[in-house]
Structures are given as structure tokens and as C-alpha cells.
Design a protein around this motif. Structure first.
Motif, PDB file in Angstrom:
ATOM      1  N   PHE A 143      -7.507   4.367  -1.653  1.00  0.00           N
ATOM      2  CA  PHE A 143      -6.613   3.276  -0.754  1.00  0.00           C
ATOM      3  C   PHE A 143      -5.892   3.459  -1.364  1.00  0.00           C
ATOM      4  O   PHE A 143      -5.434   2.680  -2.852  1.00  0.00           O
ATOM      5  CB  PHE A 143      -7.496   2.052  -0.272  1.00  0.00           C
ATOM      6  N   GLY A 144      -4.420   3.627  -0.953  1.00  0.00           N
ATOM      7  CA  GLY A 144      -3.125   2.793  -1.757  1.00  0.00           C
ATOM      8  C   GLY A 144      -3.231   1.176  -1.237  1.00  0.00           C
ATOM      9  O   GLY A 144      -3.863   1.120   0.227  1.00  0.00           O
ATOM     10  N   MET A 145      -3.049  -0.007  -2.041  1.00  0.00           N
ATOM     11  CA  MET A 145      -3.283  -1.947  -1.992  1.00  0.00           C
ATOM     12  C   MET A 145      -1.692  -1.479  -2.260  1.00  0.00           C
ATOM     13  O   MET A 145      -0.802  -1.051  -2.707  1.00  0.00           O
ATOM     14  CB  MET A 145      -3.293  -1.876  -3.500  1.00  0.00           C
ATOM     15  N   GLY A 146      -1.494  -2.346  -1.250  1.00  0.00           N
ATOM     16  CA  GLY A 146       0.256  -3.026  -0.798  1.00  0.00           C
ATOM     17  C   GLY A 146      -0.389  -4.809  -1.079  1.00  0.00           C
ATOM     18  O   GLY A 146      -0.879  -5.089  -0.118  1.00  0.00           O
TER      19      GLY A 146
ATOM     20  N   ALA B 100       3.378  -2.530  -3.866  1.00  0.00           N
ATOM     21  CA  ALA B 100       2.780  -1.427  -3.191  1.00  0.00           C
ATOM     22  C   ALA B 100       2.370  -0.285  -4.689  1.00  0.00           C
ATOM     23  O   ALA B 100       3.393  -0.484  -5.199  1.00  0.00           O
ATOM     24  CB  ALA B 100       3.010  -0.289  -2.099  1.00  0.00           C
ATOM     25  N   THR B 101       1.158  -0.164  -4.372  1.00  0.00           N
ATOM     26  CA  THR B 101       0.351   0.793  -5.358  1.00  0.00           C
ATOM     27  C   THR B 101      -0.134   2.169  -5.000  1.00  0.00           C
ATOM     28  O   THR B 101      -1.231   1.900  -4.167  1.00  0.00           O
ATOM     29  CB  THR B 101      -0.290  -0.100  -6.851  1.00  0.00           C
ATOM     30  N   SER B 102       0.041   2.872  -5.821  1.00  0.00           N
ATOM     31  CA  SER B 102      -1.038   4.048  -5.387  1.00  0.00           C
ATOM     32  C   SER B 102      -2.162   4.498  -5.857  1.00  0.00           C
ATOM     33  O   SER B 102      -2.615   3.190  -6.431  1.00  0.00           O
ATOM     34  CB  SER B 102      -0.042   5.267  -5.888  1.00  0.00           C
ATOM     35  N   ARG B 103      -2.953   4.509  -5.722  1.00  0.00           N
ATOM     36  CA  ARG B 103      -4.705   4.978  -5.414  1.00  0.00           C
ATOM     37  C   ARG B 103      -4.703   4.986  -7.187  1.00  0.00           C
ATOM     38  O   ARG B 103      -5.692   4.315  -7.213  1.00  0.00           O
ATOM     39  CB  ARG B 103      -5.100   5.977  -4.998  1.00  0.00           C
ATOM     40  N   SER B 104      -3.433   5.381  -8.056  1.00  0.00           N
ATOM     41  CA  SER B 104      -4.616   5.877  -9.094  1.00  0.00           C
ATOM     42  C   SER B 104      -3.768   4.735  -9.968  1.00  0.00           C
ATOM     43  O   SER B 104      -3.781   4.159 -11.537  1.00  0.00           O
ATOM     44  CB  SER B 104      -3.836   7.347  -9.538  1.00  0.00           C
ATOM     45  N   GLY B 105      -2.523   4.091  -9.728  1.00  0.00           N
ATOM     46  CA  GLY B 105      -2.000   3.213 -10.238  1.00  0.00           C
ATOM     47  C   GLY B 105      -0.009   3.604 -10.291  1.00  0.00           C
ATOM     48  O   GLY B 105       0.534   2.831 -11.076  1.00  0.00           O
TER      49      GLY B 105
ATOM     50  N   SER C 103      -0.459  -5.211 -10.212  1.00  0.00           N
ATOM     51  CA  SER C 103      -1.482  -3.695 -10.849  1.00  0.00           C
ATOM     52  C   SER C 103      -2.797  -3.844  -9.605  1.00  0.00           C
ATOM     53  O   SER C 103      -3.075  -4.813  -8.795  1.00  0.00           O
ATOM     54  CB  SER C 103      -1.648  -4.152 -12.410  1.00  0.00           C
ATOM     55  N   ARG C 104      -3.412  -3.327 -10.808  1.00  0.00           N
ATOM     56  CA  ARG C 104      -4.987  -2.579 -10.408  1.00  0.00           C
ATOM     57  C   ARG C 104      -5.915  -1.908 -11.206  1.00  0.00           C
ATOM     58  O   ARG C 104      -5.791  -1.572 -12.339  1.00  0.00           O
ATOM     59  CB  ARG C 104      -4.849  -1.751  -9.330  1.00  0.00           C
ATOM     60  N   ASP C 105      -7.415  -2.829 -10.473  1.00  0.00           N
ATOM     61  CA  ASP C 105      -8.760  -1.974 -10.876  1.00  0.00           C
ATOM     62  C   ASP C 105      -9.286  -1.265 -10.323  1.00  0.00           C
ATOM     63  O   ASP C 105      -9.911  -2.355  -9.994  1.00  0.00           O
ATOM     64  CB  ASP C 105      -9.438  -3.480 -12.413  1.00  0.00           C
ATOM     65  N   ASN C 106      -9.727  -0.128 -10.345  1.00  0.00           N
ATOM     66  CA  ASN C 106      -9.741   0.523 -10.000  1.00  0.00           C
ATOM     67  C   ASN C 106     -11.520   0.398  -9.555  1.00  0.00           C
ATOM     68  O   ASN C 106     -12.484   0.737  -9.366  1.00  0.00           O
ATOM     69  CB  ASN C 106      -9.908   2.042  -9.880  1.00  0.00           C
TER      70      ASN C 106
END
Length: 123
Positions: free
Chosen positions: A31-34, A49-54, A70-73
Motif C-alpha cells: 500500500f501507498g500511504m498518505g 504521501a509515501t510510496s510502498r517502499s518509502g 515516514s513508514r516502517d513496513n
């Protein structure tokens, strides 16, 4: 995917808040996240927003240089660090997820939304 946002609150202008959004029920890395926000009487607007990989990140012009997404998969979370907050940042903030890999800055791309968390910045 289900999304649960938290971290909102009341802060003085110039202060900071960190929002967090936890995902469950899906493969988070797909998932892309926003983050979006909606102020009273206004339409919901894009924040970041951030793409799937960040690896690809977008910001609204109004928050560039002040907010960081930021994201932490591994933990299935996405965060929004908000610094130098202004009264005009006051809104309900929503996290959202999309399986699309394009137009992730567009609200219409998203079909999974969290419940929102209130951010109030006093002057």
C-alpha cells in the motif's frame, strides 16, 4: 486494510506533534500511504504521501520543510512528524492507504481511510 491513527492533540504555535497510523488486516508493503486533513468547513486536503517502499515521498506545499512522513513496513506503521506548527494546521488528520502506485497525492486514489485524529494549534 484497517487503519488506526493516533497522536493528535492541542499544541501551541511553533510546537510539534507526531501522528502515527497502524495498519492491520493487509500486506502493508503493498500500500501507498498518505496523510490528509480536513478543517471545519473545508474539503479534505492532501498533506503527505509515501510510496510502498518509502522511496518516493510527496508533500503539500503548505507543509514542506515542516512535516516529515515516514513508514516502517515491518511494524506496519506510517508516521507524520509535524514541526513548527501553525494555527492553520488545525484540522482532523486522516491516514489512508491505496493499492495504486500512481497519483498517490490525489485524494481520489485512496479507498482505505482511518478514523482521523484531531490536531489543534493555538496561537
Amino acid at each position: 486494510v484497517q487503519l488506526q491513527a493516533c497522536g493528535g492533540g492541542l499544541v501551541q504555535a511553533g510546537g510539534s506533534l507526531r501522528l502515527s497510523c497502524a495498519a492491520s488486516g493487509g500486506v502493508f508493503s503493498r500500500f501507498g500511504m498518505g496523510w490528509f486533513r480536513q478543517a471545519p468547513g473545508k474539503e479534505r486536503e492532501f498533506v503527505a504521501a509515501t510510496s510502498r517502499s518509502g522511496g518516493t515521498i510527496y508533500y503539500a506545499d503548505s507543509v514542506k520543510g515542516r512535516f516529515t512522513i515516514s513508514r516502517d513496513n515491518a511494524k506496519k506503521t506510517v508516521a507524520l512528524q509535524m514541526n513548527s506548527l501553525k494555527p492553520e494546521d488545525t484540522a482532523i488528520y486522516y491516514c489512508a492507504a491505496t493499492t495504486a502506485t500512481w497519483a498517490i497525492a490525489d485524494r481520489e486514489t485512496y479507498d482505505n481511510w482511518g478514523q482521523g485524529t484531531q490536531v489543534t494549534v493555538s496561537s
